[in-house]
Design a protein around this motif. Structure first.
Motif, PDB file in Angstrom:
ATOM      1  N   ALA A  51      -7.650 -14.112   6.279  1.00  0.00           N
ATOM      2  CA  ALA A  51      -7.277 -12.758   6.686  1.00  0.00           C
ATOM      3  C   ALA A  51      -7.596 -12.963   8.817  1.00  0.00           C
ATOM      4  O   ALA A  51      -7.302 -12.404   9.138  1.00  0.00           O
ATOM      5  CB  ALA A  51      -7.821 -11.714   6.153  1.00  0.00           C
ATOM      6  N   GLU A  52      -9.469 -13.304   8.917  1.00  0.00           N
ATOM      7  CA  GLU A  52     -10.034 -13.424   9.936  1.00  0.00           C
ATOM      8  C   GLU A  52      -9.114 -14.090  11.094  1.00  0.00           C
ATOM      9  O   GLU A  52      -9.000 -13.638  12.681  1.00  0.00           O
ATOM     10  CB  GLU A  52     -11.349 -13.767  10.101  1.00  0.00           C
ATOM     11  N   ASN A  53      -8.334 -15.125  10.840  1.00  0.00           N
ATOM     12  CA  ASN A  53      -7.251 -15.665  11.851  1.00  0.00           C
ATOM     13  C   ASN A  53      -5.835 -15.164  11.765  1.00  0.00           C
ATOM     14  O   ASN A  53      -4.836 -16.255  12.644  1.00  0.00           O
ATOM     15  CB  ASN A  53      -7.513 -16.993  10.840  1.00  0.00           C
ATOM     16  N   VAL A  54      -5.553 -13.798  10.960  1.00  0.00           N
ATOM     17  CA  VAL A  54      -4.127 -13.618  11.430  1.00  0.00           C
ATOM     18  C   VAL A  54      -4.061 -12.475  11.682  1.00  0.00           C
ATOM     19  O   VAL A  54      -5.094 -11.747  11.656  1.00  0.00           O
ATOM     20  CB  VAL A  54      -3.305 -14.006   9.651  1.00  0.00           C
ATOM     21  N   ILE A  55      -2.617 -11.928  12.027  1.00  0.00           N
ATOM     22  CA  ILE A  55      -2.520 -10.457  12.721  1.00  0.00           C
ATOM     23  C   ILE A  55      -2.451  -9.826  11.329  1.00  0.00           C
ATOM     24  O   ILE A  55      -1.201  -9.905  10.469  1.00  0.00           O
ATOM     25  CB  ILE A  55      -1.771 -10.025  13.228  1.00  0.00           C
ATOM     26  N   ILE A  56      -2.687  -8.533  10.982  1.00  0.00           N
ATOM     27  CA  ILE A  56      -2.635  -7.698   9.982  1.00  0.00           C
ATOM     28  C   ILE A  56      -2.122  -6.155  10.471  1.00  0.00           C
ATOM     29  O   ILE A  56      -2.124  -6.010  11.485  1.00  0.00           O
ATOM     30  CB  ILE A  56      -3.354  -7.217   9.242  1.00  0.00           C
ATOM     31  N   SER A  57      -0.154  -6.220  10.130  1.00  0.00           N
ATOM     32  CA  SER A  57       1.077  -5.125  10.346  1.00  0.00           C
ATOM     33  C   SER A  57       1.059  -4.810   9.469  1.00  0.00           C
ATOM     34  O   SER A  57       0.456  -4.497   8.400  1.00  0.00           O
ATOM     35  CB  SER A  57       1.741  -6.191  10.446  1.00  0.00           C
ATOM     36  N   VAL A  58       1.036  -3.589   9.845  1.00  0.00           N
ATOM     37  CA  VAL A  58       1.403  -2.594   8.696  1.00  0.00           C
ATOM     38  C   VAL A  58       2.593  -1.654   8.968  1.00  0.00           C
ATOM     39  O   VAL A  58       3.227  -1.744   9.775  1.00  0.00           O
ATOM     40  CB  VAL A  58       0.199  -1.485   8.683  1.00  0.00           C
ATOM     41  N   HIS A  59       3.179  -1.709   7.976  1.00  0.00           N
ATOM     42  CA  HIS A  59       5.046  -0.444   8.052  1.00  0.00           C
ATOM     43  C   HIS A  59       4.657   0.187   7.080  1.00  0.00           C
ATOM     44  O   HIS A  59       5.210   0.380   5.894  1.00  0.00           O
ATOM     45  CB  HIS A  59       5.726  -1.899   7.691  1.00  0.00           C
ATOM     46  N   CYS A  60       4.694   1.657   7.517  1.00  0.00           N
ATOM     47  CA  CYS A  60       4.608   3.203   6.962  1.00  0.00           C
ATOM     48  C   CYS A  60       6.035   3.588   6.577  1.00  0.00           C
ATOM     49  O   CYS A  60       6.349   4.161   8.031  1.00  0.00           O
ATOM     50  CB  CYS A  60       3.248   3.602   6.832  1.00  0.00           C
ATOM     51  N   GLN A  61       6.316   4.090   5.308  1.00  0.00           N
ATOM     52  CA  GLN A  61       7.862   4.635   5.206  1.00  0.00           C
ATOM     53  C   GLN A  61       7.320   6.634   5.268  1.00  0.00           C
ATOM     54  O   GLN A  61       5.872   7.023   4.969  1.00  0.00           O
ATOM     55  CB  GLN A  61       7.947   4.673   3.914  1.00  0.00           C
ATOM     56  N   ASN A  62       8.025   6.906   5.734  1.00  0.00           N
ATOM     57  CA  ASN A  62       7.457   8.538   6.007  1.00  0.00           C
ATOM     58  C   ASN A  62       8.112   9.739   4.623  1.00  0.00           C
ATOM     59  O   ASN A  62       8.135  10.484   5.626  1.00  0.00           O
ATOM     60  CB  ASN A  62       7.886   8.951   6.916  1.00  0.00           C
ATOM     61  N   ASP A  63       8.365   9.266   3.879  1.00  0.00           N
ATOM     62  CA  ASP A  63       9.218  10.395   2.416  1.00  0.00           C
ATOM     63  C   ASP A  63       8.066  11.368   2.186  1.00  0.00           C
ATOM     64  O   ASP A  63       9.031  12.172   1.902  1.00  0.00           O
ATOM     65  CB  ASP A  63       8.641   9.341   1.143  1.00  0.00           C
ATOM     66  N   LEU A  64       6.876  11.162   2.475  1.00  0.00           N
ATOM     67  CA  LEU A  64       6.062  12.462   2.499  1.00  0.00           C
ATOM     68  C   LEU A  64       6.071  13.136   3.376  1.00  0.00           C
ATOM     69  O   LEU A  64       4.617  13.645   3.925  1.00  0.00           O
ATOM     70  CB  LEU A  64       5.387  12.052   1.668  1.00  0.00           C
ATOM     71  N   GLY A  65       5.465  12.406   4.940  1.00  0.00           N
ATOM     72  CA  GLY A  65       5.482  12.877   6.291  1.00  0.00           C
ATOM     73  C   GLY A  65       4.293  12.057   6.498  1.00  0.00           C
ATOM     74  O   GLY A  65       3.234  12.877   7.130  1.00  0.00           O
ATOM     75  N   LEU A  66       3.454  10.699   5.827  1.00  0.00           N
ATOM     76  CA  LEU A  66       2.603  10.165   6.060  1.00  0.00           C
ATOM     77  C   LEU A  66       2.212   9.281   7.023  1.00  0.00           C
ATOM     78  O   LEU A  66       1.611   8.358   7.234  1.00  0.00           O
ATOM     79  CB  LEU A  66       1.546  10.079   4.820  1.00  0.00           C
ATOM     80  N   SER A  67       3.604   8.668   7.576  1.00  0.00           N
ATOM     81  CA  SER A  67       3.406   7.696   7.588  1.00  0.00           C
ATOM     82  C   SER A  67       2.747   7.006   9.217  1.00  0.00           C
ATOM     83  O   SER A  67       2.196   5.911   9.338  1.00  0.00           O
ATOM     84  CB  SER A  67       4.707   6.685   8.305  1.00  0.00           C
ATOM     85  N   THR A  68       2.778   8.300   9.939  1.00  0.00           N
ATOM     86  CA  THR A  68       1.833   7.987  11.166  1.00  0.00           C
ATOM     87  C   THR A  68       0.032   8.080  10.772  1.00  0.00           C
ATOM     88  O   THR A  68      -0.424   6.959  11.632  1.00  0.00           O
ATOM     89  CB  THR A  68       1.973   9.216  12.452  1.00  0.00           C
ATOM     90  N   ALA A  69      -0.212   9.087   9.366  1.00  0.00           N
ATOM     91  CA  ALA A  69      -1.680   8.662   9.488  1.00  0.00           C
ATOM     92  C   ALA A  69      -1.425   7.787   8.507  1.00  0.00           C
ATOM     93  O   ALA A  69      -2.905   6.825   9.122  1.00  0.00           O
ATOM     94  CB  ALA A  69      -1.567  10.078   8.883  1.00  0.00           C
ATOM     95  N   ASN A  70      -1.105   7.185   7.880  1.00  0.00           N
ATOM     96  CA  ASN A  70      -1.430   6.194   7.518  1.00  0.00           C
ATOM     97  C   ASN A  70      -1.533   5.337   8.891  1.00  0.00           C
ATOM     98  O   ASN A  70      -1.898   3.937   8.059  1.00  0.00           O
ATOM     99  CB  ASN A  70      -0.569   5.660   6.495  1.00  0.00           C
ATOM    100  N   SER A  71       0.022   4.912   9.088  1.00  0.00           N
ATOM    101  CA  SER A  71      -0.615   3.452  10.131  1.00  0.00           C
ATOM    102  C   SER A  71      -1.729   3.665  11.071  1.00  0.00           C
ATOM    103  O   SER A  71      -2.622   2.319  11.666  1.00  0.00           O
ATOM    104  CB  SER A  71       0.798   3.750  11.273  1.00  0.00           C
ATOM    105  N   LEU A  72      -1.993   4.734  11.582  1.00  0.00           N
ATOM    106  CA  LEU A  72      -3.631   5.322  12.139  1.00  0.00           C
ATOM    107  C   LEU A  72      -4.105   4.572  10.785  1.00  0.00           C
ATOM    108  O   LEU A  72      -5.688   3.877  11.806  1.00  0.00           O
ATOM    109  CB  LEU A  72      -3.445   6.311  13.385  1.00  0.00           C
TER     110      LEU A  72
END
Length: 102
Positions: A51-72
């Motif tokens: 995992a230290e050799n790859v980029i970890i990307s996040v893709h958070c849906q906003n169904d409950l208004g948490l996408s920004t908080a979860n992304s951060l």
């Protein structure tokens, strides 16, 4: 998350061995709480060989208004890429808005 952690680490390790350079980790249903999602990213980094050799990307849906908080939370835990949208537009309730995340 809903996936069994041990299974998730094994699958991610296999795709890294197969040549993946980015691991996209979603909150597909948009109902993870930020500490839970952040812990998921930290645990993936700690328990997935390579995992230290790859980029970890996040893709958070906003169904409950948490996408920004979860992304951060994901970035705080070590994710280096966030999939977000202009004005939050997307499937169902959308994803984190670029202007909120950045």
């Amino acid at each position: 998350g809903r996936s069994d952690p041990t299974f998730l680490y094994r699958i991610l390790e296999a795709v890294i061995k197969a040549g993946a350079t980015t691991l996209n980790i979603p909150d597909t249903t948009g109902w993870c709480m930020p500490p839970e999602f952040g812990n998921l990213i930290a645990d993936i980094k700690a328990n997935t060989a390579g995992a230290e050799n790859v980029i970890i990307s996040v893709h958070c849906q906003n169904d409950l208004g948490l996408s920004t908080a979860n992304s951060l939370a994901g970035v705080h835990a070590g994710a280096r890429q966030v999939e977000c949208t202009i004005n939050g537009i997307g499937e169902r309730a959308g994803n984190g808005s670029l202007e909120e995340v950045v």
